[in-house]
Design a protein around this motif. Structure first.
Motif, short mmCIF file in Angstrom:
data_model
loop_
_atom_site.label_atom_id
_atom_site.label_comp_id
_atom_site.label_asym_id
_atom_site.label_seq_id
_atom_site.Cartn_x
_atom_site.Cartn_y
_atom_site.Cartn_z
N ILE A 197 0.67 -1.10 -0.12
CA ILE A 197 0.36 0.10 0.07
C ILE A 197 0.53 1.55 0.39
CG2 ILE A 197 -2.37 1.62 0.83
CD1 ILE A 197 -2.44 -1.90 2.73
N LEU A 198 0.69 2.25 -0.89
CA LEU A 198 1.74 3.21 -1.09
C LEU A 198 0.79 4.53 -0.40
CD1 LEU A 198 3.57 2.61 -4.62
CD2 LEU A 198 3.75 2.15 -2.28
N VAL A 199 1.55 4.91 0.13
CA VAL A 199 0.19 6.11 0.61
C VAL A 199 0.53 7.15 0.52
CG1 VAL A 199 -0.54 7.40 3.26
CG2 VAL A 199 -0.30 4.87 2.94
N ARG A 200 0.02 8.18 -0.61
CA ARG A 200 -0.20 9.42 -1.42
C ARG A 200 1.49 9.77 -1.84
NH1 ARG A 200 -1.99 9.93 3.51
NH2 ARG A 200 0.71 10.91 4.56
N PRO A 201 1.71 8.61 -2.52
CA PRO A 201 2.95 8.92 -3.43
C PRO A 201 3.27 9.87 -4.25
CG PRO A 201 1.91 6.94 -4.80
CD PRO A 201 0.66 7.61 -2.95
N GLN A 202 4.25 10.18 -4.54
CA GLN A 202 4.35 11.25 -5.68
C GLN A 202 4.79 11.46 -6.71
OE1 GLN A 202 7.66 13.21 -2.99
NE2 GLN A 202 5.94 14.45 -1.07
N LEU A 203 5.11 10.59 -7.17
CA LEU A 203 6.16 10.24 -8.52
C LEU A 203 5.06 9.17 -9.43
CD1 LEU A 203 9.51 11.73 -8.34
CD2 LEU A 203 7.06 13.41 -9.09
N ALA A 204 5.08 9.46 -10.46
CA ALA A 204 4.25 8.16 -10.95
C ALA A 204 5.86 6.86 -11.57
CB ALA A 204 3.63 8.17 -12.47
N GLU A 205 6.90 7.90 -12.05
CA GLU A 205 8.26 7.00 -11.95
C GLU A 205 8.29 5.68 -10.94
OE1 GLU A 205 8.53 10.81 -14.92
OE2 GLU A 205 7.64 9.67 -12.86
N ILE A 207 -2.77 1.95 -3.81
CA ILE A 207 -2.65 2.63 -4.44
C ILE A 207 -3.65 4.56 -3.38
CG2 ILE A 207 -1.20 5.03 -5.01
CD1 ILE A 207 -1.01 2.86 -7.90
N VAL A 208 -2.74 5.24 -2.15
CA VAL A 208 -3.90 5.72 -1.68
C VAL A 208 -3.04 7.49 -1.72
CG1 VAL A 208 -4.45 6.54 1.13
CG2 VAL A 208 -3.75 4.44 0.57
N ALA A 209 -4.41 8.21 -2.43
CA ALA A 209 -4.39 9.46 -2.65
C ALA A 209 -3.01 9.08 -3.81
CB ALA A 209 -4.63 10.64 -1.77
N PRO A 210 -3.23 9.24 -4.62
CA PRO A 210 -1.56 9.65 -5.13
C PRO A 210 -1.74 11.30 -5.85
CG PRO A 210 -3.35 8.14 -6.64
CD PRO A 210 -3.63 8.23 -5.57
N ARG A 211 -0.55 11.96 -5.55
CA ARG A 211 -0.75 13.24 -5.57
C ARG A 211 -0.84 13.95 -6.81
NH1 ARG A 211 5.25 16.30 -6.25
NH2 ARG A 211 4.63 15.25 -8.06
N ASP A 212 -0.61 13.11 -8.12
CA ASP A 212 -0.84 13.32 -9.46
C ASP A 212 -1.94 12.23 -10.01
OD1 ASP A 212 1.18 15.46 -9.58
OD2 ASP A 212 2.67 13.80 -10.20
N GLY A 213 -2.64 11.93 -9.46
CA GLY A 213 -3.65 10.84 -9.65
C GLY A 213 -3.30 9.95 -10.75
N TRP A 214 -4.69 8.44 -11.13
CA TRP A 214 -4.07 7.48 -11.72
C TRP A 214 -4.94 7.61 -11.97
CZ3 TRP A 214 0.61 4.57 -11.28
CH2 TRP A 214 -0.06 3.10 -11.66
N PRO A 215 -4.57 6.44 -13.42
CA PRO A 215 -3.18 6.13 -14.08
C PRO A 215 -2.72 7.43 -14.68
CG PRO A 215 -4.74 5.48 -15.96
CD PRO A 215 -6.03 6.19 -15.02
N GLN A 216 -1.27 7.18 -14.68
CA GLN A 216 -0.31 7.69 -15.28
C GLN A 216 0.80 6.70 -15.94
OE1 GLN A 216 0.74 10.75 -14.68
NE2 GLN A 216 -1.79 11.39 -13.95
N GLU A 217 1.02 7.56 -17.59
CA GLU A 217 1.57 6.61 -18.49
C GLU A 217 3.13 6.29 -18.41
OE1 GLU A 217 1.84 4.36 -22.09
OE2 GLU A 217 0.06 5.38 -20.75
N ARG A 218 3.74 7.52 -17.26
CA ARG A 218 4.99 6.99 -16.80
C ARG A 218 5.72 6.07 -16.10
NH1 ARG A 218 3.47 12.15 -15.52
NH2 ARG A 218 3.93 12.04 -13.78
N ALA A 219 4.70 5.54 -15.32
CA ALA A 219 4.10 4.53 -14.87
C ALA A 219 5.14 2.93 -15.13
CB ALA A 219 3.17 4.72 -13.20
N TRP A 220 4.31 3.30 -16.10
CA TRP A 220 4.61 1.54 -17.12
C TRP A 220 6.08 1.54 -17.69
CZ3 TRP A 220 -0.47 3.05 -15.64
CH2 TRP A 220 -1.29 2.03 -14.92
#
Length: 259
Positions: A20-28, A47-60
């Motif tokens: 469980i990632l809590v408020r992660p900041q970067l999709a990377e 994922i809890v409340a990601p700063r930049d929303g989700w999904p983010q292509e950069r994560a993939w």
């Protein structure tokens, strides 16, 4: 978001704890966490409340083929919602201060997680945001803390490294197939975090009505202390039902007493 071309075939290894990632900041960083999870045999990502929303292509792009983990990731608005269906929760915490909770090493925590899974219970591990880590309210949702035994003069891990350390220890701990301990529950079952939240809401409501929490400055810390008390071990639904009855009878007695 559905699968990407070129993603590796990752098969879940069960029973697998939830990362469980809590408020992660970067999709990377989320993508790198998924890569670390794949190496450690972990599959379930929340994922809890990601700063930049989700999904983010950069994560993939940084997931290095761990697409199935990212495709299956579930987003929640709060830590309480993310852990609601779990029975046990651990929180990674480098410097636990002013908190009364069991503190385990990464190896001890991983062994405990394996034993919990062998008893058929669901469990998760909280990892805090990159800059500041978990706050006191996040930690209040956990039963135990996990602190990595690293160089005390330089304990600086990025998010993926923190998940990788735990994943490695969990992978090794799985080799022991015999549960280290069991909780005999007879006709009841262990309570989930949602069950506990329901009781805590009942308790806090009555504490407010009775005036016990009237000091607004101290109220948040007192509530956290109450939650810590009930989060130190596995509590069953039957025990929570008993506590509900205790609180209700205390309220009933207070109302019946002559003023």
């Amino acid at each position: 978001m559905t699968g990407r071309d070129g993603g590796a075939e990752l098969e879940p290894i069960e029973p697998s704890p939830v990362v469980i990632l809590v408020r992660p900041q970067l999709a990377e960083n989320i993508g790198s966490v998924a890569r670390a999870m794949g190496n450690g045999g972990l599959f379930h990502l929340r994922i809890v409340a990601p700063r930049d929303g989700w999904p983010q292509e950069r994560a993939w792009r940084t997931g290095a083929g761990a697409h199935r983990i990212l495709d299956s990731a579930v987003v929640f608005d709060s830590v309480a919602a993310a852990v609601g269906d779990l029975h046990r929760v651990f929180a990674t915490c480098p410097r636990p201060r002013h908190i009364i909770k069991p503190v385990l090493t990464a190896r001890g925590g991983a062994a405990e997680v394996v034993a919990i899974g062998q008893r058929g219970l669901r469990c998760g591990v909280l990892f805090g945001p990159e800059r500041a880590g978990l706050d006191n309210d996040d930690i209040a949702c956990a039963d135990s803390l996990i602190r990595y035994d690293l160089n005390p003069g330089f304990m600086s891990l990025n998010l993926a490294q923190a998940v990788m350390v735990f994943g490695y220890e969990w992978w090794l701990a799985r080799q022991d197939e015999q549960p280290m301990r069991e909780l005999q529950t007879n006709e009841t079952v262990p309570a989930t975090k949602a069950d506990l939240d329901h009781f805590m809401a009942h308790l806090i409501r009555e504490c407010d009505d009775s005036g016990f929490l009237k000091n607004e400055q101290k109220r948040p810390g007192m509530i956290r202390n109450l939650r810590h008390f009930f989060n130190r071990g596995e509590i069953t639904r039957q025990e929570l039902n008993t506590l509900h009855g205790v609180v209700s009878e205390l309220v009933r007695g207070r109302k019946l007493r002559p003023r």
